[in-house]
Design an enzyme around this catalytic site. Structure first.
Site, PDB file in Angstrom:
ATOM      1  N   ARG A  45      11.644   2.566   3.756  1.00  0.00           N
ATOM      2  CA  ARG A  45      10.862   1.908   4.803  1.00  0.00           C
ATOM      3  C   ARG A  45      11.787   0.859   5.409  1.00  0.00           C
ATOM      4  O   ARG A  45      12.416   0.082   4.671  1.00  0.00           O
ATOM      5  CB  ARG A  45       9.638   1.249   4.148  1.00  0.00           C
ATOM      6  CG  ARG A  45       9.004   0.081   4.901  1.00  0.00           C
ATOM      7  CD  ARG A  45       8.227   0.450   6.123  1.00  0.00           C
ATOM      8  NE  ARG A  45       7.139   1.371   5.909  1.00  0.00           N
ATOM      9  CZ  ARG A  45       5.856   0.998   5.776  1.00  0.00           C
ATOM     10  NH1 ARG A  45       5.514  -0.266   5.770  1.00  0.00           N
ATOM     11  NH2 ARG A  45       4.921   1.922   5.652  1.00  0.00           N
ATOM     12  N   HIS A  60       6.296   7.869  10.949  1.00  0.00           N
ATOM     13  CA  HIS A  60       5.761   7.602   9.618  1.00  0.00           C
ATOM     14  C   HIS A  60       5.102   8.917   9.183  1.00  0.00           C
ATOM     15  O   HIS A  60       3.884   9.055   9.223  1.00  0.00           O
ATOM     16  CB  HIS A  60       4.757   6.448   9.691  1.00  0.00           C
ATOM     17  CG  HIS A  60       4.328   5.927   8.347  1.00  0.00           C
ATOM     18  ND1 HIS A  60       4.700   6.515   7.150  1.00  0.00           N
ATOM     19  CD2 HIS A  60       3.545   4.869   8.010  1.00  0.00           C
ATOM     20  CE1 HIS A  60       4.165   5.824   6.153  1.00  0.00           C
ATOM     21  NE2 HIS A  60       3.457   4.829   6.640  1.00  0.00           N
ATOM     22  N   ARG A 113       0.811  -1.206   0.000  1.00  0.00           N
ATOM     23  CA  ARG A 113       0.000   0.000   0.000  1.00  0.00           C
ATOM     24  C   ARG A 113       0.857   1.275   0.000  1.00  0.00           C
ATOM     25  O   ARG A 113       0.697   2.121  -0.879  1.00  0.00           O
ATOM     26  CB  ARG A 113      -0.853  -0.136   1.253  1.00  0.00           C
ATOM     27  CG  ARG A 113      -1.579   0.971   1.772  1.00  0.00           C
ATOM     28  CD  ARG A 113      -2.232   0.538   3.080  1.00  0.00           C
ATOM     29  NE  ARG A 113      -3.268  -0.463   2.914  1.00  0.00           N
ATOM     30  CZ  ARG A 113      -4.562  -0.207   2.936  1.00  0.00           C
ATOM     31  NH1 ARG A 113      -4.981   1.016   3.096  1.00  0.00           N
ATOM     32  NH2 ARG A 113      -5.440  -1.157   2.803  1.00  0.00           N
ATOM     33  N   THR A 114       1.786   1.385   0.918  1.00  0.00           N
ATOM     34  CA  THR A 114       2.604   2.596   0.983  1.00  0.00           C
ATOM     35  C   THR A 114       3.520   2.694  -0.228  1.00  0.00           C
ATOM     36  O   THR A 114       3.693   3.758  -0.818  1.00  0.00           O
ATOM     37  CB  THR A 114       3.433   2.617   2.285  1.00  0.00           C
ATOM     38  OG1 THR A 114       2.546   2.426   3.383  1.00  0.00           O
ATOM     39  CG2 THR A 114       4.162   3.927   2.459  1.00  0.00           C
ATOM     40  N   LYS A 125      22.214 -10.880   0.956  1.00  0.00           N
ATOM     41  CA  LYS A 125      23.622 -11.284   0.840  1.00  0.00           C
ATOM     42  C   LYS A 125      24.460 -10.653   1.933  1.00  0.00           C
ATOM     43  O   LYS A 125      25.680 -10.686   1.881  1.00  0.00           O
ATOM     44  CB  LYS A 125      24.166 -10.879  -0.534  1.00  0.00           C
ATOM     45  CG  LYS A 125      23.488 -11.589  -1.692  1.00  0.00           C
ATOM     46  CD  LYS A 125      24.003 -11.040  -3.017  1.00  0.00           C
ATOM     47  CE  LYS A 125      23.032 -11.362  -4.157  1.00  0.00           C
ATOM     48  NZ  LYS A 125      23.135 -10.397  -5.251  1.00  0.00           N
TER      49      LYS A 125
END
Lengths: 319, 428
Positions: A115, A143, A65-66, A93
């Protein structure tokens, strides 16, 4: 050139949190976002303010969604958008966040949207790259674009934010959305309440600018806005709450509990919803719900933020 | 034979409660005399005479909690590099923690440390052995054999023994073998994923907090077991007023308990974490200012016996990460004395008490030579300018790792010369 109206220059290079923004900074972003809503509602949605600019979305936590909201916002502004699905590439990795950042920086992006599950990750990144950084959620810290889109939704529905009673309900302890909202809503003069079992309230909440309640009936009394938060399922394993059915009984928003709030109270949720855990379906889909509007405002706010950060006047100043 | 006479120095020797202007005479690696009347002993023929007017001579510092990367992580710190950092900081002896790879839980490892120290180090290094094999918390290591090989204490290093039963057995057996059990307590369950002091700051930063009780609960358990067993117990690194109070009461009860604190917890507080500065991620976490003040008081009155550097070298791989993912720990050998002198300059702790906590008390507690300027003691001493101002710069750090919590800090008080058994191992 662009068709940007004469908004004042946004005085920050990054958007790492709501903390550090003045009320004027916040209003500026909301005003810009209002303009962006109008564009998104036209049939021709594309602008070219970010044409030739590169936006990289660096999502260490999956968030359809974001991420798609940021992607859409960038594309509507004409930017070239690249999604790095970090979960499946270099992070596996063993490459560290900073090494990835330095590598990406060498590709000369104009804006990095990050994020990450760790608090402070966006700030750490911002120290090491030369482009603008937008925090799309860092651990339990902030946020900011979510708080801005919530504020935009409220402002458009209620015409103001100052003086409103806004109750944030649910897992405050682990919520970056709650932290950003508490700061933003206080900055704009709202009265903020939080409602949660004490196991899900952060230490020192009484000094964070929110009145706290452990009863929905009391906390929702006279509220203009009810913001529900998502309850992660792993909270049950962590002994924060015993079960979802007990949680719903005492802290889930249903029509009965909502009666305590004002008659015209808005119901909000940042998504994705757990229906039947923190919110009943009839309330989520009911007439007071603005959850769909929040999604729409999300794209507009992200357009506004990226335009404000990449304001061409900033380069003229530098030159 | 070689002899040095330091004249007109302010001599601070807590082992004899001396703080006076006088002379220190060093001959053949030992102290021949030190004090206001030392010249009455006569100056040895051919001695080098050094005028120390305006300077102080203290016993070399004894640091009871130092993490070194050798064996296993020599890129962070070797025994040799730690010893040079120690010498520059005025530390003439230190106890090395067993958290190495492999863990120091076996006679061969104790011998390795002592041999490497003998061959490469310039200060005295004493290994502490792991209480349990591999620090795993299950099987006891061979206390008697380890002691015979040269281990001076038992500890779980960075870890906390979860099992009360294992702790009881360890204390009982350590008592028989004449070893101190030095334990840093932090309940792993209660700590959960915590990374800084629990409170408003952690809440705003979105970082999981560590309550003070995480330190106090296993500490209380240990104190009760120390009473039960009659063993000598050392609370290796306490950080809260709550813990200090527990130690104070245990001492009043007559339990054989001592306590240490890191210099970081005497000089810094949780506000220093700022915006996720990982060099301030420590274990135990930096606490609130009220705790720091309570700990300074506990140090002054003697509830807290000793100050340690808790030197813990970490490199960029383990520190240049988001705060929650970064390793805990800060280096401290080179800044221990200067940082401690802040408490002297601020008038909080008298110099004699401070030096006692940095040298005499730890030497006595762990049965080490040094920590004194008494005649016939080894000439482990430092010449210090107590007033000299300086700034901590990364470029000047001798440790292989640069994770100091005092980067850019202004200090007052500087080591000019460090002597180990009469040999100068550092001079500014």
């Amino acid at each position: 050139m662009t068709d940007a109206p004469a908004f004042p220059l946004f005085p920050h290079r990054h958007l790492l949190g709501i903390k550090g923004l003045s009320p004027a900074d916040i209003e500026l972003l909301l005003d810009r976002a209002d303009a962006a809503v109008a564009i998104s509602r036209q049939s021709e949605k594309k602008r070219n303010t970010l044409r030739g600019r590169t936006q990289i979305n660096l999502f260490y936590e999956a968030s359809t969604r974001t991420q798609s909201s940021f992607e859409l916002a960038g594309k509507r502004l004409g930017a070239d958008v690249m999604n790095m699905s970090v979960a499946s590439s270099s992070a596996k990795k063993g490459e560290t966040l900073l090494d990835t950042a330095i590598t990406l920086n060498a590709m000369r992006p104009d804006i990095l949207v990050i994020r990450h599950s760790a608090a402070g990750a966006a700030a750490l990144l911002a120290q090491k790259v030369t482009c603008s950084v937008v925090n799309a959620g860092d651990g339990a810290h902030e946020h900011p674009t979510q708080a801005l889109l919530d504020a935009l939704t409220i402002r458009r529905e209620k015409g103001r934010i100052g003086g409103l009673v806004i109750a944030i309900c649910g897992d405050i302890l682990h919520s970056r959305v709650a932290r950003s909202n508490i700061i933003l809503l206080n900055a704009l003069g709202a009265r903020v309440r939080v409602i949660a079992p004490s196991t899900l309230l952060p230490s020192g909440i009484e000094r964070m600018g929110a009145e706290s309640f452990t009863s929905m009936a009391e906390g929702l009394k006279g509220a203009d806005v009810v913001m529900m938060l998502r309850l992660q399922r792993e909270r049950m394993a962590g002994s924060f709450v015993p079960s979802t059915r007990e949680y719903f009984r005492f802290f889930g928003l249903d029509a009965e509990k909502l009666k305590a709030a004002k008659e015209d109270a808005l119901v909000m949720h940042p998504g994705p919803m757990n229906r039947g855990i923190e919110i009943a379906s009839d309330v989520a889909d009911g007439p007071r719900s603005v959850i769909q509007e929040q999604v729409e405002m999300g794209v507009a706010v992200r357009m506004a933020v990226m335009e404000a950060l990449l304001d061409p006047r900033r380069n003229e100043d530098a030159a | 034979m070689s002899a040095t006479v330091f004249q007109n120095a302010r001599i601070v020797d807590p082992s004899r409660a001396i703080d006076e202007i006088g002379t220190v005479i060093v001959e053949n690696g030992t102290i021949r005399a030190a004090g206001g009347n030392a010249l009455g002993q006569g100056v040895p023929d051919g001695a080098t005479v050094v005028d120390c007017a305006g300077k102080a001579i203290l016993p070399g510092l004894v640091d009871a909690r130092v993490f070194v990367g050798e064996p296993g992580a020599e890129h962070r710190e070797t025994i040799a590099s730690a010893s040079h950092a120690a010498a520059a900081g005025g530390i003439t002896s230190f106890i090395m923690m067993p958290d190495t790879a492999p863990v120091i839980d076996d006679v061969a490892l104790v011998e390795f440390v002592l041999r490497t120290a003998r061959e490469t180090a310039c200060v005295n290094i004493y290994p502490a052995a792991a209480i349990t094999k591999g620090l795993q918390g299950d099987e006891l290591s061979e206390f008697g054999l380890l002691r015979a090989a040269g281990a001076v204490a038992l500890t779980q290093g960075r870890r906390t023994l979860a099992s009360a039963l294992t702790m009881r057995r360890a204390l009982t057996y350590a008592r028989d073998m004449g070893l101190v059990v030095a334990h840093a307590t932090q309940d792993p369950d209660l700590t959960s994923r915590g990374v800084m002091n629990e409170g408003l700051l952690a809440s705003w930063l979105g970082l999981p907090g560590i309550p003070r009780e995480a330190e106090a609960i296993p500490l209380q358990r240990d104190l009760m077991l120390a009473r039960l067993t009659g063993a000598r117990y050392h609370a290796a690194e306490i950080s809260t007023a709550m813990s200090a109070e527990a130690v104070r009461r245990a001492k009043e009860e007559g339990i054989q308990v001592t306590a240490g604190i890191s210099i970081n917890h005497l000089c810094l507080n949780e506000n220093d974490v700022g915006e996720y500065r990982t060099f301030f991620r420590l274990s135990p976490p930096l606490r609130a200012e009220e705790d720091r003040l309570a700990m300074v008081e506990a140090l002054k009155e003697g509830t807290v016996d000793i100050i340690v550097s808790s030197h813990d070298p970490q490199d960029v791989d383990t520190k240049r990460l988001p705060f929650e993912e970064a390793a805990a720990g800060a280096i401290g050998l080179e800044t221990l004395l200067a940082a401690a002198l802040r408490l002297y300059h601020s008038g909080d702790v008298p110099l004699l008490r401070l030096v006692e906590a940095l040298s005499t008390a730890p030497a006595r507690l762990f049965g080490l030579p040094g920590g004194t300027l008494r005649p016939s003691a080894p000439a482990d001493l430092i010449v210090v300018d107590l007033e000299a101002p300086w700034i901590v710069r990364e470029a000047d750090i001798r440790s292989l790792s640069k994770n100091t919590a005092f980067e850019g800090a202004r200090m007052q008080g500087r080591v000019l010369q460090t002597m180990v058994a009469g040999r100068t191992v550092f001079s500014a």
